[in-house]
Design a protein around this motif. Structure first.
Motif, mmCIF file in Angstrom:
data_model
loop_
_atom_site.group_PDB
_atom_site.id
_atom_site.type_symbol
_atom_site.label_atom_id
_atom_site.label_comp_id
_atom_site.label_asym_id
_atom_site.label_seq_id
_atom_site.Cartn_x
_atom_site.Cartn_y
_atom_site.Cartn_z
ATOM 1 N N UNK A 100 -18.651 -5.736 2.383
ATOM 2 C CA UNK A 100 -19.391 -6.989 2.266
ATOM 3 C C UNK A 100 -19.148 -7.688 0.934
ATOM 4 N N UNK A 101 -18.906 -6.937 -0.119
ATOM 5 C CA UNK A 101 -18.640 -7.558 -1.411
ATOM 6 C C UNK A 101 -17.324 -8.326 -1.368
ATOM 7 N N UNK A 102 -16.341 -7.789 -0.688
ATOM 8 C CA UNK A 102 -15.076 -8.504 -0.540
ATOM 9 C C UNK A 102 -15.269 -9.776 0.287
ATOM 10 N N UNK A 103 -16.110 -9.706 1.313
ATOM 11 C CA UNK A 103 -16.368 -10.912 2.113
ATOM 12 C C UNK A 103 -17.084 -11.974 1.275
ATOM 13 N N UNK A 104 -17.942 -11.552 0.357
ATOM 14 C CA UNK A 104 -18.563 -12.504 -0.566
ATOM 15 C C UNK A 104 -17.514 -13.104 -1.503
ATOM 16 N N UNK A 116 -26.326 -21.166 5.066
ATOM 17 C CA UNK A 116 -26.987 -20.841 6.335
ATOM 18 C C UNK A 116 -26.200 -19.689 6.945
ATOM 19 N N UNK A 117 -26.863 -18.550 7.154
ATOM 20 C CA UNK A 117 -26.154 -17.321 7.540
ATOM 21 C C UNK A 117 -26.816 -16.633 8.722
ATOM 22 N N UNK A 118 -26.030 -15.761 9.360
ATOM 23 C CA UNK A 118 -26.504 -15.017 10.535
ATOM 24 C C UNK A 118 -25.954 -13.599 10.511
ATOM 25 N N UNK A 119 -26.794 -12.608 10.821
ATOM 26 C CA UNK A 119 -26.361 -11.240 11.099
ATOM 27 C C UNK A 119 -25.585 -10.660 9.906
ATOM 28 N N UNK A 120 -24.360 -10.203 10.121
ATOM 29 C CA UNK A 120 -23.480 -9.719 9.052
ATOM 30 C C UNK A 120 -23.423 -10.728 7.916
ATOM 31 N N UNK A 121 -23.388 -12.010 8.286
ATOM 32 C CA UNK A 121 -23.361 -13.063 7.276
ATOM 33 C C UNK A 121 -24.588 -13.080 6.387
ATOM 34 N N UNK A 146 -26.854 -12.463 1.022
ATOM 35 C CA UNK A 146 -27.665 -11.720 0.050
ATOM 36 C C UNK A 146 -26.846 -11.384 -1.198
ATOM 37 N N UNK A 147 -25.590 -11.003 -0.999
ATOM 38 C CA UNK A 147 -24.725 -10.727 -2.143
ATOM 39 C C UNK A 147 -24.484 -12.001 -2.958
ATOM 40 N N UNK A 148 -24.277 -13.133 -2.283
ATOM 41 C CA UNK A 148 -24.100 -14.395 -3.006
ATOM 42 C C UNK A 148 -25.359 -14.749 -3.790
ATOM 43 N N UNK A 149 -26.520 -14.474 -3.203
ATOM 44 C CA UNK A 149 -27.778 -14.744 -3.897
ATOM 45 C C UNK A 149 -27.901 -13.858 -5.141
ATOM 46 N N UNK A 188 -30.608 -3.902 -4.974
ATOM 47 C CA UNK A 188 -30.146 -5.080 -5.727
ATOM 48 C C UNK A 188 -30.399 -6.361 -4.950
ATOM 49 N N UNK A 189 -30.121 -6.320 -3.654
ATOM 50 C CA UNK A 189 -30.284 -7.523 -2.838
ATOM 51 C C UNK A 189 -31.755 -7.895 -2.671
ATOM 52 N N UNK A 190 -32.603 -6.929 -2.424
ATOM 53 C CA UNK A 190 -34.021 -7.233 -2.247
ATOM 54 C C UNK A 190 -34.617 -7.710 -3.572
ATOM 55 N N UNK A 191 -34.200 -7.110 -4.671
ATOM 56 C CA UNK A 191 -34.686 -7.554 -5.974
ATOM 57 C C UNK A 191 -34.305 -9.008 -6.231
ATOM 58 N N UNK A 192 -33.098 -9.377 -5.846
ATOM 59 C CA UNK A 192 -32.653 -10.766 -6.016
ATOM 60 C C UNK A 192 -33.508 -11.714 -5.182
#
Length: 303
Positions: free
Chosen positions: A86-90, A109-114, A119-122, A224-228
């Protein structure tokens, strides 16, 4: 509510453009005025950015809309062997924005895997590495503890994954989508044909067991994602199909527990793919969210 016409897959494919990411061919789509606010759409697993085709033209009336088929999906490259994460996709999303010369804050605007990519972008926004203006999540596994994968996903993640991928078929796709779509809004045969075409392109089933590792990525990055999400000032909204067994009403309940002043919309009769099951409703709730942001921005400027 008035139905949205959508875009046929052949027409969609013809509108695509290409660029290279780490030596791999990526297909992407852009529409709307070049000076409009950028809106990045991020698709889910196992389909592709055609998932957004009902919303594409309506959103383009107001925004510069951008989407790509991520690595391993749709009409983009599906390298093997390759370790998908997922980091590579970000990274891919950021490279796409740079390729298009976009440096201003981006709406997502994202869905599912997206959702996980978003979340990583955030989290990167929180780190000062990417400016985001807002983020809206459709059904997805925002929290590993509330993600209930279907049996096929569990098997893809197991040692049987490579074999299962090779045996994956349109019939198996239909069986899985029947489980996650709402009972009154099943995928049509034409939609199933298109979804299967996107998955099957360039022998996509052969990499499904590699892509499914995103479930493990979610666990590793959860804190990390939930904290963000908890700390960010970026406006967030969840628009969720309540009947989705994977990430429906139970996920939204968890979101409300963890995120202060949670902005959530539950589509009571809809399943996992609200952008194809109820696109007009998703559009309405998305534009309502954006209108509220714009009104607040104007109020802040005048105050």
């Amino acid at each position: 509510m008035t139905a949205l016409p959508g875009i046929a897959l052949d027409e969609w494919r013809a509108q695509g453009q290409g660029f290279t990411f780490k030596g791999h061919a990526i297909r992407y789509w852009v529409t709307g005025a070049a000076d409009a606010e950028p809106l990045l759409l991020i698709h889910g697993f196992p389909t592709a950015s055609w998932d957004w085709h009902y919303l594409w033209k309506p959103l383009a009336q107001r925004y510069r809309v951008i989407a790509c088929d991520m690595l391993g999906f749709g009409y983009s490259a599906k390298p093997r062997p390759h370790t998908y994460d997922l980091l590579e996709q970000a990274d891919l999303q950021q490279v796409l924005l740079a390729h298009l010369g976009i440096t201003e804050p981006v709406h997502v605007l994202a869905h599912d895997y997206g959702d996980s990519v978003a979340q990583e972008l955030l989290a990167r926004h929180q780190d000062g590495r990417l400016p985001l203006a807002s983020c809206v999540f459709l059904n997805g596994g925002l929290f590993p503890e509330t993600h209930h994968p279907v049996l096929t996903q569990k098997l893809l993640l197991s040692p049987l994954g490579p074999l299962l991928g090779k045996l994956f078929s349109r019939a198996k796709l239909k069986a899985n989508l029947d489980k996650v779509f709402g009972p009154h809004t099943p995928a049509s045969e034409a939609e199933l044909d298109a979804f299967w075409s996107l998955i099957a392109h360039n022998d996509g089933p052969a990499v499904m067991h590699r892509l499914i590792r995103y479930i493990l990525d979610r666990r590793v990055n959860r804190e990390r994602w939930v904290a963000a999400m908890q700390a960010t000032a970026v406006p967030l909204r969840v628009i969720d199909g309540a009947l989705d067994p994977v990430s429906g009403a139970h996920m939204v309940a968890r979101y409300r527990e963890l995120i202060a002043n949670a902005d959530t919309v539950l589509l009571e009769q809809i399943g996992h793919y609200p952008q194809t099951e109820a696109p007009a409703e998703v559009l309405e709730h998305y534009l309502q969210f954006r209108d509220r942001l714009e009104a607040k921005t104007c109020s802040d400027v005048l105050s």
